[in-house]
Design an enzyme around this catalytic site. Structure first.
Site, PDB file in Angstrom:
ATOM      1  CB  CYS A 234      34.264  47.566  59.288  1.00 31.46           C
ATOM      2  SG  CYS A 234      33.712  46.173  60.396  1.00 31.46           S
TER       3      CYS A 234
ATOM      4  CE  LYS B 228      35.271  40.355  68.974  1.00 29.73           C
ATOM      5  NZ  LYS B 228      34.645  39.995  67.729  1.00 29.73           N
TER       6      LYS B 228
ATOM      7  CE  LYS C 183      45.690  34.613  64.777  1.00 34.45           C
ATOM      8  NZ  LYS C 183      46.390  33.425  65.672  1.00 34.45           N
TER       9      LYS C 183
ATOM     10  CG  HIS D  70      36.909  31.641  68.668  1.00 41.97           C
ATOM     11  ND1 HIS D  70      38.498  31.901  68.448  1.00 41.97           N
ATOM     12  CD2 HIS D  70      36.191  32.306  67.726  1.00 41.97           C
ATOM     13  CE1 HIS D  70      38.226  32.790  67.086  1.00 41.97           C
ATOM     14  NE2 HIS D  70      36.998  33.167  66.911  1.00 41.97           N
TER      15      HIS D  70
ATOM     16  CG  HIS E 195      40.816  34.493  69.921  1.00 37.86           C
ATOM     17  ND1 HIS E 195      39.681  34.965  70.470  1.00 37.86           N
ATOM     18  CD2 HIS E 195      40.521  34.955  68.702  1.00 37.86           C
ATOM     19  CE1 HIS E 195      38.895  35.489  70.076  1.00 37.86           C
ATOM     20  NE2 HIS E 195      39.310  35.886  68.803  1.00 37.86           N
TER      21      HIS E 195
ATOM     22  CG  HIS F 177      36.526  43.324  61.380  1.00 41.70           C
ATOM     23  ND1 HIS F 177      35.417  43.050  60.946  1.00 41.70           N
ATOM     24  CD2 HIS F 177      37.223  42.117  61.689  1.00 41.70           C
ATOM     25  CE1 HIS F 177      35.053  41.818  61.248  1.00 41.70           C
ATOM     26  NE2 HIS F 177      36.193  41.149  61.848  1.00 41.70           N
TER      27      HIS F 177
ATOM     28  CB  CYS G  10      31.205  41.844  59.130  1.00 44.32           C
ATOM     29  SG  CYS G  10      32.065  42.859  60.469  1.00 44.32           S
TER      30      CYS G  10
HETATM   31  N1  MSP Z   1      31.222  32.464  61.483  1.00 39.89           N
HETATM   32  C1  MSP Z   1      30.439  33.585  62.109  1.00 39.89           C
HETATM   33  C2  MSP Z   1      29.223  32.954  63.109  1.00 39.89           C
HETATM   34  C3  MSP Z   1      28.242  32.258  62.494  1.00 39.89           C
HETATM   35  S1  MSP Z   1      27.058  31.409  63.358  1.00 39.89           S
HETATM   36  C4  MSP Z   1      25.738  30.914  62.286  1.00 39.89           C
HETATM   37  C5  MSP Z   1      31.426  34.313  63.145  1.00 39.89           C
HETATM   38  N2  MSP Z   1      32.410  33.569  63.528  1.00 39.89           N
HETATM   39  S2  MSP Z   1      33.765  34.097  64.251  1.00 39.89           S
HETATM   40  O1  MSP Z   1      34.637  32.902  64.539  1.00 39.89           O
HETATM   41  O2  MSP Z   1      34.098  35.366  63.918  1.00 39.89           O
HETATM   42  O3  MSP Z   1      32.937  34.454  66.047  1.00 39.89           O
HETATM   43  C6  MSP Z   1      32.205  33.781  66.335  1.00 39.89           C
HETATM   44  C7  MSP Z   1      31.820  34.004  67.944  1.00 39.89           C
HETATM   45  O4  MSP Z   1      33.178  33.726  68.604  1.00 39.89           O
HETATM   46  C8  MSP Z   1      31.303  35.142  68.395  1.00 39.89           C
HETATM   47  O5  MSP Z   1      29.993  35.487  68.143  1.00 39.89           O
HETATM   48  C9  MSP Z   1      31.473  34.822  69.691  1.00 39.89           C
HETATM   49  O6  MSP Z   1      30.473  34.291  70.289  1.00 39.89           O
HETATM   50  C10 MSP Z   1      32.996  34.409  69.697  1.00 39.89           C
HETATM   51  N3  MSP Z   1      34.048  35.497  69.892  1.00 39.89           N
HETATM   52  C11 MSP Z   1      34.866  35.906  68.987  1.00 39.89           C
HETATM   53  N4  MSP Z   1      35.647  36.720  69.803  1.00 39.89           N
HETATM   54  C12 MSP Z   1      35.067  37.225  70.924  1.00 39.89           C
HETATM   55  C13 MSP Z   1      35.626  37.855  72.086  1.00 39.89           C
HETATM   56  N5  MSP Z   1      36.676  38.658  72.087  1.00 39.89           N
HETATM   57  N6  MSP Z   1      35.059  37.834  73.190  1.00 39.89           N
HETATM   58  C14 MSP Z   1      33.861  37.056  73.435  1.00 39.89           C
HETATM   59  N7  MSP Z   1      33.342  36.078  72.336  1.00 39.89           N
HETATM   60  C15 MSP Z   1      34.062  36.232  71.042  1.00 39.89           C
HETATM   61  O7  MSP Z   1      31.048  35.398  63.675  1.00 39.89           O
END
Ligand code: MSP
Length: 506
Positions: free
Chosen positions: A143, A295, A298, A20, A17, A146, A128
Site C-alpha cells: 500500500c 507523514k 499512528k 487529526h 494525534h 501504509h 485505508c
Molecule cells: N475515516 C476516514 C475519513 C472519513 S471522512 C468521511 C479517515 N480517517 S483518519 O482518521 O485516518 O484520517 C482523517 C484525516 O485526518 C485525514 O484526511 C487528515 O485530514 C487528517 N490527518 C491524519 N494524519 C494527518 C497528518 N499527518 N497530517 C495532516 N493531516 C492528517 O481517513
C-alpha cells in the site's frame, strides 16, 4: 447566510494525534471567522467507527469494535474541547439516526438503478479501507500509504455504477472550477476521472460491523459510503426535533487531508448525484504534517500528542503553530524545536510582550485609560484594507496567507513602538499629544489584530481584548480607528509565559 463546514470523521482505531488536530483546528478557524461575519454557521466533526480499520484494531486488543469506539471517541471529544473547537455537533457513525439515513440514501441509489450484483477481484488495503489498482501499488504489492503488503481479494458484493458518472463528474468540474481547491488537487481529481472510472463495491460480505444493506442483510455497506454520508445525515438529527438539512445542505466546505481526495472529490459527488442529492459547494484539501520526512501517523509510529502540547503551552500556541508553520495545502515538517522557536519569537515576544508593554505604558502614563487621539496616519495606511484581505483569504480557505496578513501588522506594531519610543516621549511634557497618539495607535492596532486573530487564537485574543476594555468580536469593528479612545484597561497576565519544561516529545 448559512455556512456549513465539516472535518473528516476520524477513525477510532487509535487515539488522535496532531494530524487529526490539524484539520479540526483549520475548520474551527473558518467556523469562528464566519460567525464574526454574522453568518449562521454549522460546524460538524466526529468519528468513523465501522470497517476494517476499527475492526482489526479491536481484534488486536481483544475487544469489540464498539468497545474500542466507545473508548477512543472520548479522546477525540476531549481533544476538540481542549483545543477550544466550536463544533455544533459531534457525529458518530454508530448513531442509530445515522444508520437510518445511510439505509435510506443507499436504497435510493439502488432504486434509481445505479446498483448491481457482481464479484470484486483485486487489491484491498484494510487500513485505508480502499480498493487499489495495480498501478497504485508500490513494489512488493505494498500500500503506498501504509506500506503493508496487500492481499488479493475476491468477493461477491453489490456494486455502485461509478463508471456511469464519468460524464456528469466531468461536467461538474467544467462548470465549477473551484469545486476542489487548491488547483493541483483539482487537476489530480479531474485526471483521475478522465482516466476512466471503475465501478465501486458498495457492500462487503464478510464484515459484520457496519450498516446492513437494506435489501440484503448478509452484507454491510462499504465503510466509505457509510462514512461520507455523515456529512448529510448529521443535519437531520443534530438538533432534537428539528431537521437542518434544508437550511445547511449543500455543505459549503468539506475540509480534508490529501489522502482522502478520491473519496471526497470523485466518489462522494457521484454518490450524491446517484441519490438525487445536491453536491457540496467545495472540497478543500490540505497536506500532511510530517515528522522528519514521514507523514505523522499512528500506523507508522511517529506522532506528536496534541494534548501534551496543550498541557504545556496552551491550545492557542498549538493552533497558531500548525497554521503558521505549514503552508495550508502543502506538506510541511513540524518539530518540537520549531514549535519552541515560534512560541518564543512570535507569540511570547511579538504579540505577548507588545501587549503587556502597551498596557503597562497606558497604565503608567495615562492612568489605565486609552487616550483619545486621531488614528496615526502611518499605522492607518498600513491597516487599510486588512479586514477585507483576511475576509477574502479565508473565503478562499487560504489560512496561511490570512494569518500572514494579520501577523505582518503585529510585526509592524513592534516596529512602531521601537521607532516612536513612547518611554522617551513620556519624559517630555511638550510631547504629550504625540504620546497620546502613539498609545492610542498601539491600543487600536492591538485591538484590530486581536479581533482578526480571534478565530486562530481565541483564548489569548479575547483576554487581550478584555484587557483593552473592548470585547466586540464582529468583523465590522476590525478597522483601525473604528473605535475611539477612552476605554478603561484591565489587567493582563502573561499571554505566553516562559515554559520551564522540555519540548513535547516526538
Ligand atoms: N475515516 C476516514 C475519513 C472519513 S471522512 C468521511 C479517515 N480517517 S483518519 O482518521 O485516518 O484520517 C482523517 C484525516 O485526518 C485525514 O484526511 C487528515 O485530514 C487528517 N490527518 C491524519 N494524519 C494527518 C497528518 N499527518 N497530517 C495532516 N493531516 C492528517 O481517513
Amino acid at each position: 447566510m448559512p455556512y456549513y463546514v465539516t472535518t473528516p470523521i476520524y477513525y477510532v482505531n487509535a487515539e488522535p494525534h496532531l494530524g487529526h488536530a490539524y484539520t479540526t483546528i483549520a475548520a474551527d478557524v473558518l467556523a469562528r471567522h464566519m460567525r464574526q461575519r454574522g453568518e449562521e454557521v454549522f460546524f460538524l466533526t466526529g468519528t468513523d467507527e465501522h470497517g476494517e480499520p476499527v475492526t482489526l484494531a479491536a481484534e488486536k486488543l481483544g475487544i469489540t469494535p464498539r468497545e474500542l469506539g466507545d473508548r477512543n471517541v472520548v479522546h477525540f471529544k476531549e481533544l476538540a474541547a481542549r483545543l477550544h473547537v466550536t463544533n455544533d455537533f459531534f457525529i458518530r457513525t454508530t448513531d442509530p439516526e445515522h444508520y437510518a439515513v445511510v439505509e435510506r440514501v443507499v436504497q435510493g441509489v439502488h432504486d434509481n438503478g445505479h446498483v448491481y450484483e457482481g464479484t470484486y477481484e483485486g487489491w484491498y488495503c484494510p487500513l485505508c479501507a480502499d480498493f487499489k489498482t495495480d498501478s497504485e501499488l508500490e513494489e512488493g504489492n505494498r500500500c503506498p500509504i501504509h506500506k503493508i503488503v496487500l492481499e488479493r481479494e475476491k468477493e461477491d458484493n453489490w456494486f455502485f455504477r461509478l463508471s456511469a458518472f464519468q460524464g456528469p463528474l466531468e461536467r461538474l468540474y467544467a462548470d465549477r472550477p473551484d469545486f476542489v481547491i487548491p488547483q493541483n488537487r483539482y487537476n489530480e481529481a479531474l485526471s483521475f476521472i478522465q482516466q476512466g472510472l471503475q465501478d465501486l463495491s458498495l457492500s462487503r460480505p464478510r464484515l459484520k460491523w457496519g450498516v446492513p444493506v437494506p435489501w440484503d442483510r448478509d452484507q454491510v455497506i462499504y465503510v466509505w459510503i457509510d462514512a461520507l454520508l455523515n456529512y448529510y445525515s448529521a443535519l437531520s438529527y443534530a438538533r432534537e426535533g428539528e431537521d437542518l438539512t434544508d437550511r445547511f445542505w449543500p455543505a459549503d466546505v468539506h475540509l480534508i487531508g490529501k489522502d482522502i481526495l478520491k473519496f471526497h472529490a470523485v466518489i462522494w459527488p457521484a454518490l450524491l448525484m446517484a441519490a438525487g442529492i445536491e453536491v457540496p459547494r467545495r472540497v478543500t484539501i490540505h497536506g500532511f504534517l510530517l515528522l522528519g520526512e514521514h507523514k505523522m501517523s499512528k500506523s507508522l509510529g511517529n506522532v506528536i500528542d496534541p494534548i501534551q502540547v496543550v498541557d504545556l503551552y496552551g491550545s492557542d500556541a498549538l493552533r497558531f503553530y500548525v497554521l503558521r508553520e505549514v503552508r495550508f495545502g502543502q506538506d510541511g515538517e513540524v518539530s518540537p524545536e520549531a514549535f519552541e522557536r515560534r512560541y518564543t519569537s512570535e507569540l511570547a515576544n511579538e504579540y505577548g510582550n507588545l501587549s503587556s508593554r502597551t498596557l503597562a505604558m497606558i497604565e503608567r502614563y495615562r492612568g489605565g485609560v486609552v487616550p483619545e487621539a486621531d488614528p496615526p496616519k502611518e499605522l492607518a495606511d498600513e491597516f487599510d484594507g486588512l479586514a477585507e484581505a483576511v475576509k477574502t483569504r479565508l473565503g478562499e480557505v487560504d489560512l496561511t496567507n490570512a494569518l500572514d496578513e494579520i501577523w505582518r501588522r503585529v510585526k509592524l506594531l513592534n516596529r512602531y513602538v521601537q521607532d516612536e519610543q513612547p518611554w522617551q516621549l513620556a519624559k517630555d511634557e511638550a510631547q504629550a499629544e504625540r504620546l497620546d497618539t502613539v498609545l492610542y495607535g498601539l491600543a487600536e492596532g492591538l485591538r484590530v489584530v486581536s479581533v482578526l486573530l480571534q478565530p486562530f487564537m481565541p483564548e489569548s485574543a479575547e483576554r487581550l481584548l478584555a484587557a483593552l476594555g473592548r470585547d466586540d468580536l464582529s468583523l465590522e469593528t476590525a478597522r483601525f480607528g473604528a473605535l475611539p479612545g477612552g476605554a478603561r484597561c484591565g489587567k493582563l497576565g502573561q499571554l505566553f509565559p516562559k515554559v520551564e519544561a522540555e519540548a513535547p516529545a516526538a
